[in-house]
Enzyme design. Sequence first.
Site, PDB file in Angstrom:
ATOM      1  CB  SER A  60      16.094  10.350 -31.295  1.00  0.00           C
ATOM      2  OG  SER A  60      15.408  10.409 -32.547  1.00  0.00           O
ATOM      3  CE  LYS A  61      17.091  17.262 -27.842  1.00  0.00           C
ATOM      4  NZ  LYS A  61      17.537  18.385 -28.058  1.00  0.00           N
ATOM      5  NE  ARG A  62      14.883   9.961 -35.919  1.00  0.00           N
ATOM      6  CZ  ARG A  62      14.307   8.769 -36.221  1.00  0.00           C
ATOM      7  NH1 ARG A  62      13.001   8.973 -36.894  1.00  0.00           N
ATOM      8  NH2 ARG A  62      14.739   7.791 -36.606  1.00  0.00           N
TER       9      ARG A  62
END
Length: 471
Positions: free
Chosen positions: A238-240
């Site tokens: 994911s973006k994290r």
Amino acid sequence: MDTIITRFPPSPTGYLHIGGARTALFNWLYARHNGGKFILRIEDTDAARSTKESVDAIFDALQWLGIDYDEGPYYQSQRYDIYRAHVDQLIASGNAYYCTCSAQRIEEMRQAAKARGENPRYDGTCREKGLPASPDAVVRFKTPGAGNTILEDVIRGNIVFSNAEIDDFIIRRSDGSPMYNLAVVVDDITMGINTIIRGDDHISNTPRQILLYRALGASVPVFGHVPMVLGDDRARLSKRHGAMSVTAYRDMGYYPDALLNYLVRLGWSHGDQEFFTKEELVEKFSLKNVGKSAGVFNPEKLLALNARHIHNAPEEKLAVHLLPFLSEKGIDAREDEYLYRVIATLKARSKTFVEMADGAEFYYFAPKSYDEKGVKKFLQPENIKALEKLAGALREQEAFDEKSLEPVFQKIMEETGLGFGKIAQPLRLALVGKAVSPGIFEMIAVLGKDETISRIDQCIAAMSGKTGISA
């Protein structure tokens, strides 16, 4: 052997992310390795979420990566007549039927199945009614009630699905629009797709699609489901984790061949080899070496691989990627021999094109100030005198290549009694404005005689208080 035909079918509801890019890459490499065809298809039937901006972003990302396609782009939104004809074929052959069960009735079925400890499913109420078409009717596929559907996956091995666990799924909505499983199967049949490589999150769809292929009298393609890409905490990427769009990596100064190399290694191997050129990937790629374990995305490893690719690539290939970053700095550079020589001095010390552009700035702009600590340490009176001598010697020098410059410095060292560092560091400050730069000789050779002497003179004047340039 039939020509291998693969496809990449993104939904234009956002940017092209890392996982999607890897799927495109695997299909592209397999087609190119086998002399086959690679088709691009835009699955834009979700009109509410599909946007032109997303379509353009997908094209932009694929172009930057160098993933070209032989056919397409095809748009599902322009193929409704084709889907309608195939649904009619399924109805006529007894493999599909109209259903008028309301949403409330469907929910009651689901709750009843749950109460019995079964999976929520449609109970076949309209299956044998022979209902005609009507404005409120959907079309359902008539799933065989017994037996198994076997997915012969070239990566994961055979996976068996009980047909009793697959309900009569909807293939066309009441508004006439096709459902995902119907649309992709019809597309694959009509486009001649015979090899499908995709993420293993699609496995649950595959038995339904196999049943549709068979009901439409088509051959089932070769399927290969690759494991998902995970973050370093083993959670879905994911973006994290840094899972930004492909074009975000472009904008951060990554080299496309490095990202391709890294993505393909997230699930594929060729012995112990880690570094691959794009040409080597096409030559060596095969499905038999795709692993069953999820790849773990590591930004640090990607950055290290990017630096290695930049270091190894010819200056001519790097130039086109560096130019936008130079432009952002107000540098009006051109793809010419001067730029190639600049890159040659910087590529071994640059992890990204952002770093390379930072390092290249002094080649185009003379210093407007000098590092204060460097001035105090390296621009003492004896060093200034050495610079004056060096400027004089360089004025008399005709050849200005690296090999010809070494004797000039040797002469100044002998005349002043100073070591090389005592001359080189003041010279770096004069040329760059700070005490860090590429090698002295290679840097001077690129700047050229006139610019080198001009900057030395400028520095000497600044240290003597004769200019407005600050230290």
